[in-house]
Design a protein around this motif. Structure first.
Motif, PDB file in Angstrom:
ATOM      1  N   GLY A  14     -38.371  88.892 -98.713  1.00 42.11           N
ATOM      2  CA  GLY A  14     -39.073  87.627 -98.541  1.00 42.11           C
ATOM      3  C   GLY A  14     -39.540  87.064 -99.855  1.00 42.11           C
ATOM      4  N   GLY A  15     -40.173  85.904 -99.788  1.00 41.54           N
ATOM      5  CA  GLY A  15     -40.676  85.262-100.989  1.00 41.54           C
ATOM      6  C   GLY A  15     -41.365  83.948-100.675  1.00 41.54           C
ATOM      7  N   ASN A  16     -41.732  83.241-101.714  1.00 43.56           N
ATOM      8  CA  ASN A  16     -42.485  81.996-101.581  1.00 43.56           C
ATOM      9  C   ASN A  16     -41.653  80.880-100.978  1.00 43.56           C
ATOM     10  N   VAL A  17     -42.331  80.028-100.232  1.00 42.47           N
ATOM     11  CA  VAL A  17     -41.734  78.806 -99.714  1.00 42.47           C
ATOM     12  C   VAL A  17     -41.915  77.742-100.795  1.00 42.47           C
ATOM     13  N   ASP A  18     -40.826  77.118-101.196  1.00 46.19           N
ATOM     14  CA  ASP A  18     -40.893  76.077-102.220  1.00 46.19           C
ATOM     15  C   ASP A  18     -41.526  74.805-101.654  1.00 46.19           C
ATOM     16  N   PRO A  19     -42.112  73.970-102.534  1.00 46.70           N
ATOM     17  CA  PRO A  19     -42.679  72.700-102.059  1.00 46.70           C
ATOM     18  C   PRO A  19     -41.618  71.880-101.316  1.00 46.70           C
ATOM     19  N   HIS A  20     -41.982  71.291-100.217  1.00 49.38           N
ATOM     20  CA  HIS A  20     -41.111  70.434 -99.397  1.00 49.38           C
ATOM     21  C   HIS A  20     -39.956  71.207 -98.760  1.00 49.38           C
ATOM     22  N   GLU A  21     -40.071  72.530 -98.658  1.00 51.08           N
ATOM     23  CA  GLU A  21     -39.037  73.349 -98.022  1.00 51.08           C
ATOM     24  C   GLU A  21     -39.565  73.812 -96.661  1.00 51.08           C
ATOM     25  N   ASP A  22     -38.742  73.709 -95.616  1.00 50.65           N
ATOM     26  CA  ASP A  22     -39.216  74.201 -94.323  1.00 50.65           C
ATOM     27  C   ASP A  22     -38.996  75.712 -94.237  1.00 50.65           C
ATOM     28  N   LEU A  23     -39.644  76.341 -93.256  1.00 49.58           N
ATOM     29  CA  LEU A  23     -39.622  77.800 -93.152  1.00 49.58           C
ATOM     30  C   LEU A  23     -38.214  78.348 -92.920  1.00 49.58           C
ATOM     31  N   ASP A  24     -37.435  77.675 -92.085  1.00 52.38           N
ATOM     32  CA  ASP A  24     -36.077  78.147 -91.817  1.00 52.38           C
ATOM     33  C   ASP A  24     -35.228  78.156 -93.089  1.00 52.38           C
ATOM     34  N   ARG A  25     -35.322  77.085 -93.859  1.00 57.10           N
ATOM     35  CA  ARG A  25     -34.545  76.998 -95.098  1.00 57.10           C
ATOM     36  C   ARG A  25     -35.041  78.030 -96.115  1.00 57.10           C
ATOM     37  N   ALA A  26     -36.351  78.208 -96.207  1.00 56.75           N
ATOM     38  CA  ALA A  26     -36.912  79.189 -97.144  1.00 56.75           C
ATOM     39  C   ALA A  26     -36.446  80.601 -96.788  1.00 56.75           C
ATOM     40  N   LEU A  27     -36.457  80.934 -95.502  1.00 57.96           N
ATOM     41  CA  LEU A  27     -36.008  82.254 -95.082  1.00 57.96           C
ATOM     42  C   LEU A  27     -34.531  82.452 -95.407  1.00 57.96           C
ATOM     43  N   ALA A  28     -33.720  81.458 -95.114  1.00 60.39           N
ATOM     44  CA  ALA A  28     -32.284  81.544 -95.415  1.00 60.39           C
ATOM     45  C   ALA A  28     -32.066  81.716 -96.920  1.00 60.39           C
ATOM     46  N   ARG A  29     -32.799  80.968 -97.733  1.00 56.05           N
ATOM     47  CA  ARG A  29     -32.656  81.062 -99.197  1.00 56.05           C
ATOM     48  C   ARG A  29     -33.068  82.439 -99.704  1.00 56.05           C
ATOM     49  N   GLU A  30     -34.198  82.943 -99.233  1.00 54.62           N
ATOM     50  CA  GLU A  30     -34.674  84.252 -99.690  1.00 54.62           C
ATOM     51  C   GLU A  30     -33.692  85.369 -99.318  1.00 54.62           C
ATOM     52  N   LEU A  31     -33.157  85.329 -98.112  1.00 53.25           N
ATOM     53  CA  LEU A  31     -32.208  86.366 -97.711  1.00 53.25           C
ATOM     54  C   LEU A  31     -30.887  86.258 -98.471  1.00 53.25           C
ATOM     55  N   GLU A  32     -30.512  85.042 -98.821  1.00 52.43           N
ATOM     56  CA  GLU A  32     -29.321  84.863 -99.656  1.00 52.43           C
ATOM     57  C   GLU A  32     -29.570  85.406-101.060  1.00 52.43           C
ATOM     58  N   GLU A  33     -30.733  85.094-101.638  1.00 51.17           N
ATOM     59  CA  GLU A  33     -31.059  85.569-102.992  1.00 51.17           C
ATOM     60  C   GLU A  33     -31.195  87.081-103.052  1.00 51.17           C
ATOM     61  N   GLU A  34     -31.865  87.664-102.075  1.00 56.79           N
ATOM     62  CA  GLU A  34     -32.189  89.089-102.137  1.00 56.79           C
ATOM     63  C   GLU A  34     -31.108  90.000-101.571  1.00 56.79           C
ATOM     64  N   LEU A  35     -30.364  89.506-100.582  1.00 57.09           N
ATOM     65  CA  LEU A  35     -29.384  90.369 -99.918  1.00 57.09           C
ATOM     66  C   LEU A  35     -27.956  89.831 -99.938  1.00 57.09           C
ATOM     67  N   ALA A  36     -27.784  88.591-100.409  1.00 58.91           N
ATOM     68  CA  ALA A  36     -26.491  87.906-100.281  1.00 58.91           C
ATOM     69  C   ALA A  36     -26.111  87.825 -98.796  1.00 58.91           C
ATOM     70  N   LEU A  37     -27.124  87.587 -97.950  1.00 58.18           N
ATOM     71  CA  LEU A  37     -26.936  87.514 -96.505  1.00 58.18           C
ATOM     72  C   LEU A  37     -26.962  86.064 -96.060  1.00 58.18           C
ATOM     73  N   ASP A  38     -25.907  85.647 -95.381  1.00 65.08           N
ATOM     74  CA  ASP A  38     -25.839  84.328 -94.766  1.00 65.08           C
ATOM     75  C   ASP A  38     -26.344  84.502 -93.335  1.00 65.08           C
ATOM     76  N   LEU A  39     -27.361  83.758 -92.960  1.00 68.60           N
ATOM     77  CA  LEU A  39     -27.939  83.918 -91.621  1.00 68.60           C
ATOM     78  C   LEU A  39     -26.959  83.572 -90.509  1.00 68.60           C
ATOM     79  N   ASP A  40     -25.866  82.894 -90.822  1.00 65.00           N
ATOM     80  CA  ASP A  40     -24.837  82.657 -89.814  1.00 65.00           C
ATOM     81  C   ASP A  40     -24.182  83.970 -89.385  1.00 65.00           C
ATOM     82  N   ASP A  41     -24.295  85.014 -90.209  1.00 67.48           N
ATOM     83  CA  ASP A  41     -23.736  86.322 -89.882  1.00 67.48           C
ATOM     84  C   ASP A  41     -24.689  87.181 -89.056  1.00 67.48           C
ATOM     85  N   ALA A  42     -25.901  86.711 -88.827  1.00 65.56           N
ATOM     86  CA  ALA A  42     -26.876  87.479 -88.044  1.00 65.56           C
ATOM     87  C   ALA A  42     -26.425  87.564 -86.586  1.00 65.56           C
ATOM     88  N   VAL A  43     -26.882  88.600 -85.898  1.00 65.64           N
ATOM     89  CA  VAL A  43     -26.538  88.798 -84.501  1.00 65.64           C
ATOM     90  C   VAL A  43     -27.063  87.644 -83.649  1.00 65.64           C
TER      91      VAL A  43
END
Length: 131
Positions: free
Chosen positions: A41-70
């Motif tokens: 996890g990590g900080n939510v950037d200004p003007h970023e919604d929670l869904d986008r922030a979560l997707a960005r953090e998981l991409e940065e930290e795990l190279a995980l695309d949330l489209d691949d989630a169950v």
């Protein structure tokens, strides 16, 4: 008028407990005062919604695309955290999500965070109640 908290600033972070089957992905950081374990996890950037922030953090930290989630990330908890470091001055709220991934994706996840200079060590654990 009563106040709930004396600090003026409240930050917002997102976090995810990532599951692959029964295993949970944790981040292990070695510190002088003892080892620390956390979820991604990590900080939510200004003007970023929670869904986008979560997707960005998981991409940065795990190279995980949330489209691949169950299934889509599921909000499961909010942590209200006060700073413990003397240099930190911001109270932070952490919406925590549950993210399940197919076990076959484990091998494709990043083992080094793209932006974390501390070089944390990722690890998978099986929660004790499942052992």
């Amino acid at each position: 008028m009563p106040t709930c908290h004396t600090r003026a600033a409240v930050g917002l972070r997102v976090a995810a407990v990532v599951f692959a089957g029964h295993d949970i992905r944790l981040v292990h950081r070695r510190r002088a005062k003892g080892d620390r374990y956390s979820v991604q996890g990590g900080n939510v950037d200004p003007h970023e919604d929670l869904d986008r922030a979560l997707a960005r953090e998981l991409e940065e930290e795990l190279a995980l695309d949330l489209d691949d989630a169950v299934e889509p990330p599921e909000p499961c908890r909010i942590q209200d955290r006060l700073p413990t470091r003397p240099t930190a001055h911001v109270r932070k709220l952490h919406p925590i999500h549950r993210v399940g991934i197919p076990t076959r994706l484990r091998a494709r996840l990043a083992t080094v965070d793209a932006v974390d200079t501390e070089r944390p060590h990722p690890m998978w654990i099986v929660p004790p109640r499942l052992l």
